[in-house]
Design a protein around this motif. Structure first.
Motif, PDB file in Angstrom:
ATOM      1  N   LYS A  90      -7.586   7.416  -7.898  1.00 25.00           N
ATOM      2  CA  LYS A  90      -7.105   6.029  -7.854  1.00 25.00           C
ATOM      3  C   LYS A  90      -6.860   5.676  -6.394  1.00 25.00           C
ATOM      4  N   ILE A  91      -7.393   4.537  -5.987  1.00 29.39           N
ATOM      5  CA  ILE A  91      -7.320   4.165  -4.568  1.00 29.39           C
ATOM      6  C   ILE A  91      -6.818   2.730  -4.427  1.00 29.39           C
ATOM      7  N   LEU A 137      -9.281   1.095  -8.843  1.00 31.06           N
ATOM      8  CA  LEU A 137      -9.071   0.450  -7.534  1.00 31.06           C
ATOM      9  C   LEU A 137      -7.989  -0.616  -7.596  1.00 31.06           C
ATOM     10  N   TYR A 138      -7.114  -0.611  -6.597  1.00 27.28           N
ATOM     11  CA  TYR A 138      -6.188  -1.732  -6.377  1.00 27.28           C
ATOM     12  C   TYR A 138      -6.670  -2.424  -5.119  1.00 27.28           C
ATOM     13  N   MET A 139      -7.134  -3.655  -5.239  1.00 26.18           N
ATOM     14  CA  MET A 139      -7.685  -4.359  -4.079  1.00 26.18           C
ATOM     15  C   MET A 139      -6.689  -5.403  -3.571  1.00 26.18           C
ATOM     16  N   VAL A 173      -1.323   5.346  -7.004  1.00 22.92           N
ATOM     17  CA  VAL A 173      -2.653   5.723  -6.501  1.00 22.92           C
ATOM     18  C   VAL A 173      -2.578   7.100  -5.847  1.00 22.92           C
ATOM     19  N   ASP A 174      -3.750   7.726  -5.685  1.00 17.24           N
ATOM     20  CA  ASP A 174      -3.823   9.038  -5.032  1.00 17.24           C
ATOM     21  C   ASP A 174      -4.014   8.888  -3.525  1.00 17.24           C
ATOM     22  N   ALA A 175      -4.598   7.768  -3.110  1.00 16.50           N
ATOM     23  CA  ALA A 175      -4.875   7.581  -1.678  1.00 16.50           C
ATOM     24  C   ALA A 175      -4.990   6.097  -1.365  1.00 16.50           C
ATOM     25  N   LEU A 228       0.842  -1.200   0.000  1.00 12.65           N
ATOM     26  CA  LEU A 228       0.000   0.000   0.000  1.00 12.65           C
ATOM     27  C   LEU A 228       0.879   1.252   0.000  1.00 12.65           C
ATOM     28  N   LYS A 229       1.937   1.207   0.811  1.00  5.47           N
ATOM     29  CA  LYS A 229       2.829   2.364   0.915  1.00  5.47           C
ATOM     30  C   LYS A 229       3.538   2.594  -0.436  1.00  5.47           C
ATOM     31  N   TYR A 230       3.980   1.500  -1.037  1.00  8.78           N
ATOM     32  CA  TYR A 230       4.661   1.647  -2.319  1.00  8.78           C
ATOM     33  C   TYR A 230       3.711   2.254  -3.363  1.00  8.78           C
ATOM     34  N   ALA A 231       2.462   1.770  -3.382  1.00 13.20           N
ATOM     35  CA  ALA A 231       1.490   2.269  -4.370  1.00 13.20           C
ATOM     36  C   ALA A 231       1.295   3.782  -4.216  1.00 13.20           C
ATOM     37  N   LEU A 232       1.287   4.250  -2.959  1.00 15.83           N
ATOM     38  CA  LEU A 232       1.085   5.678  -2.707  1.00 15.83           C
ATOM     39  C   LEU A 232       2.351   6.483  -3.049  1.00 15.83           C
ATOM     40  N   GLU A 233       3.497   5.981  -2.574  1.00 20.15           N
ATOM     41  CA  GLU A 233       4.765   6.710  -2.806  1.00 20.15           C
ATOM     42  C   GLU A 233       5.084   6.830  -4.294  1.00 20.15           C
ATOM     43  N   SER A 234       4.779   5.755  -5.025  1.00 17.31           N
ATOM     44  CA  SER A 234       5.135   5.755  -6.452  1.00 17.31           C
ATOM     45  C   SER A 234       4.048   6.434  -7.286  1.00 17.31           C
ATOM     46  N   ARG A 235       3.023   6.927  -6.637  1.00 22.05           N
ATOM     47  CA  ARG A 235       1.910   7.644  -7.276  1.00 22.05           C
ATOM     48  C   ARG A 235       1.102   6.756  -8.217  1.00 22.05           C
TER      49      ARG A 235
END
Ligand code: FAD
Ligand code: SF4
Ligand code: SF4
Length: 390
Positions: free
Chosen positions: A103-104, A130-132, A48-50, A39-46
């Motif tokens: 993007k979440i 969505l990334y689930m 996702v937005d949140a 989850l952290k990687y998805a946010l840091e690498s943009r």
């Protein structure tokens, strides 16, 4: 040549043991922290937005959905809350505009993802955004009942408990002055334990999500320190590959014996779910209409069951009106409930929210789940039109 230089990218169906490379996340995580790190990687690498995740609120009985935009806050969401009975699908649809403009990435249990897919079929959620990240789920315990169980079966003041976990079939608590574990079978024989819909649930490994993550199958020296990740979609494969390449998580091939064990545990859980279905539905079949009329005789028409149902989403207001036979009457005519059950009978995902949030303790999930399972046996298409199973 793989997706990233010489390293072949992950693909659907792949399985790995994974863990975080971040010591701070590892300290708080349930089984190695791969989920939080992804989850952290998805946010840091943009990508996702949140991120939408669950964090501990006042105590272990209080699971709070939280929307995160600062990657440093993610460590506060690590860990599994087994009294977290909330469902995130309607939350995404109502509070996050169905992920239509953002993007979440989010953590989902099997029932969360099933609710999301149903709302997406009604155009209430944009799945492309969505990334689930799915977590395997053996079941959750209602917070009110958990307190009662800890007081009566564990003989411990529930306010003193600071940690709970489910391990090797036991519900284990840590509290000021000690820890105690009791087998879930024993607790359930005494009327405590998982919610009744969870006992009947068959979404144990959430393959309808992009990744399915859990501790089943992690054996040897990685037991408790890594999570077993199964890749369930191209999107999941892409996120996992990028997080490995970016150094956010480390992985190794799962032990073949671990894969076998995971399959066996999942099979045993599905059998147990079937056993509970037979037991619960047999009781109801003796006198379905009489039982429904008697139980719903306590209804105060608060509409919580309609408002919290992930499947009622688009026509909620119409439903409230069209279910009225004798407006103002309390309890309502049993047809109020029968119309609702009929309306969701092809798509009830057995998430249990109706029952969990009913102030009058009416076994609503049992009724709608029994009707849907009967319907699924008799007619096609099955729930989800062949794209997923019950
Ligand atoms: P972490 O990095 O600790 O991240 C955990 C994530 O779970 C966080 O994102 C957090 O927001 C989220 N989360 C916590 N509580 C909830 C909740 N109630 N609902 C939705 N999301 C939540 N694995 C199995 O193999 N077998 C099981 O029977 C099993 N039962 C589980 C039951 C529950 C209620 C939960 C939440 C998880 C369960 N798991 C089970 C998964 C397992 O406990 C770990 O979550 C998984 O191995 C990932 O570990 P991690 O260290 O990578 O996760
Ligand atoms: Fe877990 Fe299934 Fe219960 Fe949802 S309904 S909390 S997926 S056991
Ligand atoms: Fe009636 Fe319970 Fe539904 Fe409220 S949640 S309308 S009391 S059945």
């Amino acid at each position: 040549m793989g997706l990233f230089g010489d390293r072949p990218g992950e693909k659907m169906g792949d399985m790995v043991y994974a863990w975080t490379t971040d010591a701070e996340i590892a300290k708080h995580a349930e089984c190695g922290g791969a989920v939080t790190a992804l989850l952290k990687y998805a946010l840091e690498s943009r990508m996702v937005d949140a991120v939408l995740a669950i964090k501990k609120g006042q105590d272990v009985y209080d699971a709070v959905p939280t929307l995160i935009t600062d990657p440093n806050d993610l460590k506060n969401t690590a860990g599994s809350l087994h009294c977290g009975t909330l469902l995130l699908s309607k939350y995404v649809a109502k509070n996050l505009d169905g992920a239509k403009n953002k993007k979440i990435a989010m953590t989902v249990k099997g029932c969360d993802v099933m609710g999301i897919l149903e709302i997406a079929r009604r155009n209430g959620i944009n799945l492309d955004n969505l990334y689930m990240i799915g977590v395997n789920c053996g079941g959750t315990v209602s917070p009110v009942k958990a307190r009662k169980m800890i007081q009566e079966a564990f003989q411990v003041d529930p306010n003193l408990v600071h940690k709970e976990e489910i391990d090797k079939g036991q519900f284990i608590i840590e509290y000021e002055g000690g820890h105690k574990g009791i087998s879930i079978d024993e607790l359930e024989e005494k009327g405590y334990g998982r919610r009744t819909n969870c006992r009947r649930c068959k979404y144990k490994v959430p393959r309808q999500a992009d990744l399915a993550c859990g501790n089943w199958g992690v054996i040897g020296e990685k037991a408790g320190k890594a999570t077993f990740v199964e890749v369930c979609s191209e999107k999941g494969a892409n996120l996992l590959s990028r997080a490995i390449k970016g150094g956010a998580i480390a992985t190794e091939k799962p032990d073949p014996k671990g894969i076998e064990l995971r399959g066996k545990v999942e099979g045993a859980m599905l059998k147990l779910g079937e056993k509970w279905r037979k037991k619960d539905f047999a009781g109801l079949k003796k006198d379905p209409w009489g039982t429904i009329a008697k139980e719903t005789g306590r209804c105060i028409k608060c509409y919580s069951c309609i408002e919290n149902c992930p499947v009622c989403f688009t026509v909620e207001d119409d439903l409230k009106k069209s279910f009225m036979i004798d407006p103002g009457a309390v309890p309502p005519n049993p047809m109020f409930h029968l119309r609702r059950f009929a309306h969701i009978s092809d798509t009830c995902v057995n998430c249990g929210q109706c029952e969990e949030l009913c102030p009058m303790d009416i076994p609503l999930a049992l009724f709608s789940h029994a009707i849907r399972v009967e319907g699924d046996m008799a007619f096609a298409p099955k729930l989800g039109k062949q794209t997923y199973t019950n």
